[in-house]
Scaffold this active site. Structure first.
Site, PDB file in Angstrom:
ATOM      1  N   GLU B 183       0.801  -1.226   0.000  1.00  0.00           N
ATOM      2  CA  GLU B 183       0.000   0.000   0.000  1.00  0.00           C
ATOM      3  C   GLU B 183       0.835   1.277   0.000  1.00  0.00           C
ATOM      4  OE1 GLU B 183      -3.308   0.604  -0.242  1.00  0.00           O
ATOM      5  OE2 GLU B 183      -3.529  -1.523  -0.708  1.00  0.00           O
ATOM      6  N   SER B 467     -60.719 -18.442  28.067  1.00  0.00           N
ATOM      7  CA  SER B 467     -60.667 -19.625  28.948  1.00  0.00           C
ATOM      8  C   SER B 467     -59.282 -19.917  29.505  1.00  0.00           C
ATOM      9  CB  SER B 467     -61.158 -20.848  28.185  1.00  0.00           C
ATOM     10  OG  SER B 467     -62.427 -20.591  27.667  1.00  0.00           O
TER      11      SER B 467
END
Lengths: 249, 771
Positions: B183, B467
Site C-alpha cells: 500500500e 378460557s
C-alpha cells in the site's frame, strides 16, 4: 417460619440445645475436633442490603473457631476423612437427646449419587453442582452462581442445585434470595433428612443475618432434630446461646 | 504615467492586496479548521462501537441426545469450518460418520465469569447420544462442554462498524510489512504525501484517460476514511493531502500506522462492516492475527485495495491471485524467504460460506433494548461496545418463528375469511417461550413480520385471555378448602347448566360453547372441557376476588376487574403475563422473574451488570402439582387432545383459550422444562371466528414437537403430600373392577375419596375393602 409457640416443644428444644451447646464448648478446647465437610461461616448478626453493589465477602467466622475457606482439594480430603470416621459426633462427645434424633451418615457427596442407572441430565447436573460447590469453597460465589444456575437448566429436578444456589446467594449477602431458593430446595428434599437438615441450618444462617435470631434458632433446632450431627446448626446454636447468656434478650 | 492609469494601478494594487490578504486569512483559517478537525479525531473518540447481543451458550454433556443437524448449523453460524483432516487450529471441526467421532477445536471466548482458551476436543457419539467428551490437549475426560454464545445482532447507529482496536505492538510485524509493501512502501520516508507516487499515478491516469490508480499514502487513506468520501475528485484529493500533511506534522508515524490498521475497511458481512486488521483476521480466517500463516497475512494485506471484489468469500480465484501478487512483492522486497514464499503459494484457500448476522430475534432484541434502557442510554448502547449476554436460545427462536409463520399461513389457507387484501389488519400471532425454573425467556416472536410491524404483541398487546384464565378459578377452588372455605377436589361434582349469577345488583348469565350443557360433572371434566357455566359456578362459590388474587400471585400484573365475567377471562392481559403465571404452575408453585439480560460487559471485559435467576415460592408444590395434573387432562382428553393426534406425546399440561366474541385464540402449554404461549388474532379486533384449539394449538404443537425433540422426557413429579388413586371418572369415587374407565387422579393427601363408585358397584371389591 417454624413453630416455636408450643411451650412444651420449646422447653424440650431448649434443653436439647443446652446439652448440645455444653458439648460444643467442651469440644472447642480439644485441638483435634473433627471437621465438617462443608462449613458455613456465620455472618455477623446485622442485616446487609441484599442488593449491595459491591459483593460482600463471606462473613468472618468467630475467632476461636479458626475457620477458613477450604480449598477444593482440601474439601475432598475432608469428605473422605469424614467418610472413614463416620458421622460427626457432637462436640464434647455427648450424644444428643432423643428429641434431636441420631446423627445421620454423611450424605454430602454429590458425585456418589451418580450411579449407573441415573439419567444423564441428572448426572451432568450433579457434576455441575459439584463444580459450583468447589467454587463456593474456593471463595468465588459469583462464579459459582453462574455455574449453579446451569444445574437447574440441565435438570430442573436436581434439588442440590437449588440448595447450593441458596448457599451462593447467602455468600453474596443476598439473604432473602437465598431463603427463596431454600424454599424450593426444601420442597424437593423432603425425603432426604441429611440434606433437609442442611436446608434448615442454612435457613437459620440467613435468618440470623437478617436479624431474626429467634427464627434462626428455630431453624437450627429443626436441623438438629433431623440430623443431630449437623455441624452448622450445632455451632450456630452454641454461639447464639453464648450470646444470649452474655446479652440476655 | 497618466492620472487615470495611476488610479487604475492603485485600485488594482489595493484589490490585489485585499484579495491576497483575504486569501491568506481564509487560507490560514481553513488550515486551522482542518488542523482542529484532525486533532479532534486523533485525540477524541475515533470510533463508535456498537454493543453486541449474544444468545445463551449451549451446554453439551455426556449422555445427552444431540440434534445433529442443528449442531452443524450452530457450528456454521459460530464460524467453525468443516475439515476432512483432523482440526489443527481454532475454529475447525471434523466429523467421521462411520466411527461417530466429532473432533472440534474450540474458539477462545471471554465469558462474563471466565476467559476460555480454545482447546481441541473429541466428542464420541453413538447415534445421536454423546458417550464421551475428551480434551485432546490433555487427554482428560470431560463431562460437559459449553459452546460459545452466538452473536444475535449489534446495536448501532446508522452503520454497523465491526472493529476491535489493537495496539501497534499487537499486530504481527509480517502483516505490517506486507501492508506497507503493498500500500505505501515509502511510508517511513514521506511527510504525508509522496510526490513519487503521485507522479507515477498521474502518468498512469493520463495514459488511461481516467483515474485508475491512486498515489495515496497510508496517511492520505486514513484521512479519507476518517473524514472524507470515496468520490474521485481533485478537490477531495487536495483536502486529503493537506490533512495528511497536518497529521504527519502533529503525530508520529507509529500513531498514524496504528490508527490506519484499526480504521481500514476490510469487508462486509450483511449489515456488518468489517473494519481493522483484528476483525478482518477473525472474519476471513476465524483466528487471531498472531496465528495467521504467511499466505493468510499476504491475502489480508492484499484485500485492502478492494475488499469485497477480492474477498475469498466471493471468489477464491480472485483472492488467490491477489495473494500471490502480494507474496511476490514480499519476496522481491526480501521480506520473506523463497522457502516461505513457495510454502505460502501452495496454501489452498478454502471456499467458505459467508454467514451473515441476520438478527433472527428482532422482537426479542426490541424487548431487550427496553430492559436495557433502564440503565443504559441509547448513546452508550450504540457507541460503547458493550457485550450483552442474554437468555435467548436461537434454535428455539427459529423454531418459534417458523411455527408461527407457517401456522398462520395454513390457517389462512384453510379459512378464507381470515385472508385480508393488502397489508392492513392481516392475521397476526405471537409466541413466547419461557423456561419455568429460571424465568429465562428463551424465544419471543411478537408478530408475523417485523418488517411490516414492530408492534410486539407479546408484551404490548393486551388481549382478553378467555378460557386461559379458568385455571386460576380452579386453583382458587382447590385452595379454598385449605383456607376454611368450601372444599373442592378434582372430583368435586359441579353443576353445568344455565344459571344466573347475581353480583352486586347485576345479573350475569354465563353460557356454554354452542349452548351445550353437561349436567353434573367433576371439577376435572369441567376444566378439561372448558365448561363456562360450571366454571362460573365454581368462581361464584370461591369468590371472584380470590380468583383475582390468585392470578396476581402467580404473575398476572395487569389490573383485573372484580366482576363475575373475570372467571371466563373478561380482562386484558399480555401473553408475557400469561406465560409467567403458568410458569409458576409448571415450576411447582415457584415464580421465577422473567429474565432476558443475564450479563453486560464493557469492552475491557469488566462485568457491568449481572442479573441472576430470581425465584419466589408463591404456592405449595402440592397445589401446583394437582393443578398440573388437572391441566394434563386438557391435552390427554380435553379441548387440546388434538395435540396428541398431531404427534406431541410428551407429558404436558395446558389450556386452550377462546374469547366469547371469537376475537382471540390462545393456547398455553408446558412440559416441566419448557412453556410456550401462543396467541392468534387481529390487531384491529376483527373477529377470528376460531377457537384456541383450532387456531393457536396447531402452532403450539408444531413448536413443541420440534423444540423438545432430542431432550429428555420429563414428567411432573408428585411431591410428598400427594395421593394418587384410581377413580371412576364419572362418579369421582374409587374405581371398582366393574368401572369401564379408570382414571388415576391426584389429590392433596387426605382429600382423596373414600367411597367406591356407586355407578359400577362390585361386591368382591366391597368385601375386600372391609376390615
Amino acid at each position: 417460619m417454624k413453630n416455636i409457640s408450643c411451650p412444651v416443644n420449646f422447653f424440650v428444644q431448649k434443653i436439647v440445645l443446652g446439652v448440645v451447646a455444653l458439648g460444643f464448648v467442651a469440644a472447642v478446647t480439644e485441638s483435634c475436633a473433627p471437621r465438617p465437610p462443608y462449613r458455613t461461616p456465620i455472618p455477623p448478626a446485622v442485616s446487609r442490603p441484599p442488593e449491595a453493589p459491591t459483593l460482600p465477602p463471606p462473613p468472618p467466622p468467630p475467632a476461636q473457631e479458626s475457620v477458613r475457606q477450604p480449598l477444593p482439594q482440601e474439601s475432598k480430603i475432608r469428605e473422605q476423612d469424614l467418610k472413614t470416621k463416620g458421622p460427626v459426633t457432637p462436640p464434647g462427645g455427648k450424644e444428643p437427646s432423643k428429641d434431636a434424633g441420631p446423627p445421620l451418615p454423611d450424605d454430602s457427596s454429590l458425585l456418589a449419587k451418580i450411579t449407573p442407572g441415573i439419567p444423564p441430565q441428572r448426572a451432568a447436573s450433579l457434576r455441575l453442582t459439584e463444580e459450583g460447590r468447589k467454587l463456593l469453597d474456593a471463595g468465588d460465589p459469583g462464579k459459582a452462581l453462574s455455574r449453579l444456575e446451569k444445574t437447574i437448566v440441565v435438570d430442573s429436578t436436581n434439588p442440590y442445585g437449588y440448595f447450593f444456589l441458596a448457599k451462593a446467594h447467602y455468600r453474596l449477602g443476598r439473604y432473602k434470595e437465598s431463603l427463596n431458593f431454600l424454599d424450593v430446595a426444601e420442597s424437593r428434599l423432603s425425603e432426604e433428612p441429611f440434606w433437609l437438615a442442611e436446608v434448615h441450618a442454612l435457613r437459620g444462617e440467613n435468618l440470623r443475618a437478617l436479624g431474626m435470631p429467634q427464627k434462626a434458632e428455630a431453624s437450627y433446632a429443626q436441623a438438629l432434630r433431623l440430623n443431630s450431627g449437623n455441624r452448622t446448626a450445632m455451632e450456630a446454636l452454641s454461639r447464639l446461646q453464648a450470646e444470649g447468656s452474655s446479652n440476655p434478650r | 504615467m497618466k492620472k487615470s492609469n495611476l488610479r487604475i494601478f492603485s485600485i488594482s494594487l489595493v484589490a490585489f492586496l485585499l484579495i491576497t490578504s483575504s486569501g491568506l486569512v481564509f487560507g490560514s483559517w481553513y488550515l486551522k479548521s482542518l488542523e482542529k478537525t484532525v486533532t479532534e479525531k486523533f485525540e477524541g473518540q475515533k470510533w463508535r462501537f456498537p454493543s453486541k447481543i449474544y444468545s445463551d451458550s449451549y451446554l453439551l454433556y455426556v449422555g445427552m441426545s444431540l440434534q445433529v443437524g442443528d449442531l452443524w448449523d450452530q457450528f456454521r453460524r459460530l464460524g467453525y469450518r468443516e475439515m476432512q483432516s483432523a482440526p489443527r487450529t481454532k475454529g475447525e471441526y471434523r466429523y467421521q460418520r462411520s466411527s461417530g467421532l466429532l473432533d472440534i477445536y474450540l474458539h477462545d471466548f471471554v465469558y462474563p465469569t471466565e476467559s476460555f482458551k480454545g482447546v481441541p476436543v473429541r466428542i464420541s457419539l453413538q447415534g445421536p447420544v454423546v458417550t464421551r467428551i475428551e480434551n485432546q490437549a490433555t487427554g482428560q475426560e470431560m463431562f460437559s462442554l459449553e459452546l460459545e454464545p452466538e452473536l444475535v445482532t449489534g446495536l448501532y447507529d446508522r452503520i454497523w462498524q465491526e472493529r476491535r482496536v489493537v495496539k501497534l505492538s499487537e499486530v504481527p510485524p509480517l502483516l505490517i510489512k506486507a501492508i506497507l509493501a503493498i500500500e505505501d512502501e515509502r511510508f517511513y520516508h514521506h511527510h504525508g504525501i509522496d510526490p513519487v507516487s503521485i507522479v507515477r499515478a498521474t502518468w498512469v491516469n493520463l495514459r488511461s484517460g481516467g483515474v485508475v490508480q491512486g498515489g495515496s499514502t497510508l496517511t492520505q487513506q486514513l484521512m479519507k476514511n476518517f473524514f472524507l468520501t470515496d468520490e474521485r475528485k481533485y478537490s477531495r484529493k487536495i483536502k486529503e493531502a493537506i490533512m495528511a500533511l497536518i497529521a504527519e506534522r502533529k503525530y508520529s508515524k507509529d500513531e498514524i500506522l496504528e490508527n490506519y490498521l484499526n480504521e481500514i475497511y476490510l469487508g462486509q458481512r450483511g449489515s456488518q462492516g468489517i473494519f481493522g486488521v483484528w476483525e478482518a483476521s477473525q472474519f476471513y480466517f476465524s483466528k487471531p492475527m498472531s496465528d495467521l500463516t504467511v499466505g493468510e497475512t499476504a491475502l489480508l494485506a492484499g484485500l485492502i485495495r478492494a475488499p469485497n471484489k477480492l474477498s475469498p468469500y466471493r471468489s477464491v480465484d480472485a483472492a488467490t491471485k491477489r495473494r500471490n501478487v502480494v507474496l511476490a512483492k514480499l519476496l522481491d522486497d526480501q521480506i520473506i524467504t523463497r522457502k516461505q514464499y513457495e510454502a505460502a503459494i501452495r496454501e489452498k484457500l478454502p471456499h467458505r460460506e459467508l454467514i451473515k448476522v441476520t438478527n433472527d430475534a428482532p422482537f426479542y432484541v426490541d424487548y431487550l433494548r427496553r430492559e436495557l434502557a433502564e440503565n443504559y442510554s441509547n448513546d452508550a448502547l450504540t457507541r460503547e461496545g458493550l457485550r450483552i449476554f442474554t437468555s435467548l436460545d436461537l434454535r428455539l427462536q427459529r423454531i418459534a418463528e417458523r411455527s408461527l409463520s407457517e401456522g398462520l399461513k395454513k390457517l389462512e389457507q384453510s379459512y378464507s375469511n381470515l385472508r385480508r387484501k393488502g397489508d392492513d389488519d392481516s392475521l397476526e400471532g405471537a409466541i413466547i417461550v419461557i423456561r419455568p425454573q429460571t424465568g429465562e425467556i428463551k424465544a419471543m416472536v411478537g408478530g408475523r413480520s417485523y418488517q411490516k410491524s414492530q408492534f410486539n404483541r407479546v408484551f404490548q398487546a393486551k388481549r382478553q385471555p378467555g378460557s386461559v384464565f379458568k385455571p386460576f378459578v380452579y386453583l382458587a377452588a382447590l385452595m379454598a378448602g385449605a383456607d376454611g372455605g368450601k372444599k373442592f377436589t378434582p372430583v368435586t361434582m359441579v353443576e353445568d347448566s344455565p344459571f344466573t349469577w347475581n353480583y352486586e345488583g347485576q345479573e350475569w348469565q354465563p353460557g356454554n360453547y354452542n349452548d351445550e350443557y353437561f349436567g353434573t360433572v367433576t371439577l376435572r371434566r369441567a376444566l378439561e372441557k372448558s365448561l363456562n357455566s360450571a366454571t362460573a359456578r365454581v368462581a361464584r362459590d370461591v369468590g371472584i376476588k380470590r380468583v383475582s388474587d390468585i392470578a396476581h400471585r402467580l404473575g398476572i400484573q395487569s389490573s383485573l376487574p372484580i366482576v363475575p365475567a373475570l372467571a371466563l377471562g373478561a380482562a386484558e392481559v399480555t401473553p408475557l403475563e400469561v406465560a409467567v403465571a403458568f410458569s409458576t404452575l409448571a415450576n411447582n408453585g415457584v415464580r421465577a422473574t422473567p429474565l432476558t439480560v443475564k450479563q453486560v460487559m464493557d469492552p475491557t471485559d469488566r462485568v457491568l451488570e449481572k442479573r441472576d435467576v430470581r425465584v419466589e415460592k408463591v404456592l405449595s408444590p402440592q397445589l401446583a402439582f394437582v393443578m398440573n395434573y388437572l391441566l394434563k387432562g386438557v391435552l390427554d382428553r380435553g379441548t387440546a387432545e388434538f395435540a396428541r393426534r398431531w404427534g406431541f406425546t410428551r407429558p404436558a399440561a395446558g389450556k386452550t383459550g377462546t374469547t366469547n366474541d371469537y376475537k382471540d385464540a390462545w393456547f398455553v402449554g408446558y412440559t416441566p422444562d419448557l412453556l410456550a404461549v401462543v396467541w392468534v388474532g387481529f390487531d384491529g379486533q376483527s373477529k377470528l371466528g376460531l377457537s384456541g384449539a383450532q387456531a393457536a394449538l396447531p402452532i403450539w404443537t408444531e413448536f413443541m414437537k420440534q423444540a423438545t425433540a432430542g431432550t429428555p422426557i420429563t414428567d411432573f413429579i408428585p411431591p410428598p403430600g400427594i395421593k394418587i388413586v384410581e377413580i371412576d371418572p364419572l362418579s369421582g369415587q374409587l374405581a371398582t373392577p366393574n368401572c369401564p374407565y379408570i382414571l388415576r387422579e391426584a389429590f392433596l393427601e387426605g382429600d382423596e375419596p373414600t367411597g367406591t363408585c356407586p355407578l359400577h358397584p362390585s361386591s368382591t371389591w366391597q368385601i375386600s375393602q372391609s376390615p
